[in-house]
Design an enzyme around this catalytic site. Structure first.
Site, short mmCIF file in Angstrom:
data_model
loop_
_atom_site.label_atom_id
_atom_site.label_comp_id
_atom_site.label_asym_id
_atom_site.label_seq_id
_atom_site.Cartn_x
_atom_site.Cartn_y
_atom_site.Cartn_z
N LYS A 179 8.38 3.28 3.56
CA LYS A 179 7.34 3.66 4.51
C LYS A 179 7.64 3.06 5.89
O LYS A 179 8.09 1.92 6.00
CB LYS A 179 6.00 3.14 3.98
CG LYS A 179 4.75 3.62 4.67
CD LYS A 179 3.53 3.11 3.91
CE LYS A 179 2.23 3.60 4.52
NZ LYS A 179 1.07 3.12 3.72
N SER A 206 -2.06 6.63 2.44
CA SER A 206 -1.24 6.82 3.62
C SER A 206 0.26 6.79 3.34
O SER A 206 1.07 7.13 4.20
CB SER A 206 -1.58 5.74 4.65
OG SER A 206 -1.25 4.45 4.15
N SER A 261 -3.82 3.60 -0.89
CA SER A 261 -2.71 4.28 -0.21
C SER A 261 -1.38 4.23 -0.95
O SER A 261 -0.43 4.89 -0.54
CB SER A 261 -2.52 3.69 1.19
OG SER A 261 -3.59 4.09 2.03
#
Length: 467
Positions: A80, A155, A179
């Site tokens: 990420k 996310s 997330s």
């Protein structure tokens, strides 16, 4: 599966260590998959071929020397876009930080580097990790590898999509209210949100400093557990990271007491999800595991407390940028930060003050007669993208609230959670359950998750997505 696309992290590392395949060959294959996925998934913000191949060559050179090799030696991964790497870009899925070059390396990336792994690129994410659907105002939405009309969840959207599609075997994500768990559930992967304080957050983008957790998404419990074991442990650069040894997984779970939410959510779950909960209960009972209908505390109240804390802390993190450059935020993120700025200080402090009281109550009420709680990750399968589009109005808000209703409470309470797919819906989409344990007992949750994974043989979601 070919050696340039192995089934597991251990298989990948062993193939490189034994010389059956070089790290450069495996990395070239991963880069090829990543490039091919860009138009189909939009999971990558950036693919760094030069860096990845340099790391792979160094790994191959080291293999031929007498140097000791780490457990992930030469294995390419991707993470990420929120973990600093010295001299490298970390954009956090935003416009404001798009050109930011880190001066230091985050602890989690440093530990994976010590284990011998490296990254082939930065994965897409919700802007500043604010959004459970996987949309990004600046980089576009990430597509679900199983059904592109469905959301990936956020996310950690790029992490869920890239792992679910088999582009990489594992990826790091972050979890403040779901997330890691929601993208894992939507994309058919395993995700682990560790106990608050298990993994160092040094060099990772902050969102809610009292709830943020870093953890893995992977194609199996074994792979997710390996990553967690490598990134866990105390860190002098993060005083909130504690020295609590990670216990090994159990070979036999017969002594583990399971609390199952058989009846509590039946009015709010979709039929497929409700049936999956019942099926898991019958399977565990068949296997001789003690299963009881667990009493659950008021999760709705805990969800409201979690949201108040997260939004206030996020507004504090971005206060200066919201004052000086509000137009550089996407509209939805700007709206959520504005809401955070409006939360009264006494309400925020009160939410923090009663956190320990709520945790003690939850442990007493829900863990009194069990070791692991099982409940759905989401009350329904991955929503259609059109249902969470900004044009969906109140329907959008309703769906998003429901998506996080069963994940946010455990972020507020700081409990460890493993999300694992356990069934397929009528549409062929994954249905995932959360396995929740007491603080520092990730081993119990992951051991039960591995048992379910093996008993149900649910590798099909990753396999389907990779084709």
């Amino acid at each position: 599966m070919s050696l340039d696309h192995p089934k597991s992290l251990r298989q990948a590392a062993e193939a490189i260590r034994s010389g059956v395949i070089s790290s450069q060959e495996m990395t070239l294959a991963a880069l090829s998959r990543a490039k091919a996925s860009r138009s189909r998934l939009n999971a990558f913000i950036d693919i760094d071929e030069e860096h990845a191949l340099a790391c792979a060559k160094a790994a191959d050179d080291m293999r031929t020397s007498d140097a000791s090799l780490g457990p992930l030696h030469g294995v390419p991964l991707a993470h990420k876009d929120m973990f600093d790497g010295e001299g490298r870009l970390t954009g956090c899925g935003s416009l404001i930080r798009a050109g930011h070059r880190a001066k230091t390396t985050s602890t989690v990336l440093a530990r994976l580097g010590t284990a011998g792994s490296f990254s082939i690129g930065r994965l897409n994410m919700s802007e500043f990790a604010m959004g459970p659907t996987g949309h990004n105002h600046h980089h576009g939405r990430v597509l679900n590898p199983i059904d592109p009309d469905r959301i990936t969840g956020g996310s950690s959207s790029g992490s869920g999509s890239a792992v679910g599609a088999g582009v990489v075997l594992a990826a790091l994500g972050s979890d403040t209210g779901g997330s890691i768990r929601i993208p894992a559930a939507c994309c058919g992967t395993v995700g682990i949100k560790p106990t608050q304080g298990r993994v160092s957050r040094h060099g990772a983008m902050p969102l809610s400093f009292s709830q943020d957790c870093i953890g893995p998404l992977a194609g199996s419990v074994e792979d997710a557990w390996l990553i967690l074991s490598l990134i866990s442990g105390p860190d002098g650069l993060d005083p909130t990271c504690l020295d609590a040894p990670l216990r090994p997984l159990l070979d036999n779970i017969e002594g583990v007491r399971i609390g199952l939410a058989k009846g509590l959510f039946q009015q709010t779950l979709s039929d497929d999800v409700g049936e999956a909960v019942q099926t898991v209960g019958r399977l565990l009972d068949r296997d001789g595991v003690q299963v009881a209908d667990a009493p659950f505390a008021d999760l709705e109240a805990v969800t409201e407390l979690a949201n108040a804390v997260a939004m206030t802390e996020a507004a504090a993190v971005h206060f200066d940028s919201m004052r000086d450059a509000p137009d550089q935020f996407g509209s939805q993120v700007r709206m959520r930060l504005s809401q955070g700025l409006a939360i009264p200080g006494p309400l925020y402090v009160r939410a923090l003050q009663i956190r320990s009281v709520m945790l003690a109550r939850f442990l007493e009420e829900s863990f009194g007669a069990c070791d692991v709680l099982i409940l759905p990750t989401m009350p329904f399968i991955a929503p259609l993208d059109r249902d969470v589009d900004v044009g969906a109005g109140s329907r959008m808000n309703e769906v998003i609230s429901a998506m996080t209703a069963l994940t946010r409470p455990f972020s507020y309470l700081g409990l460890p959670v493993v999300t694992v797919p356990v069934a397929a819906s009528r549409e062929g989409l994954p249905i995932a359950l959360q396995l929740v344990a007491r603080p520092w007992r990730e081993d119990l949750a992951a051991s039960v998750a591995r048992h379910l994974e093996r008993a149900l043989a649910l590798s099909r979601f990753t396999a389907k997505a990779a084709t």
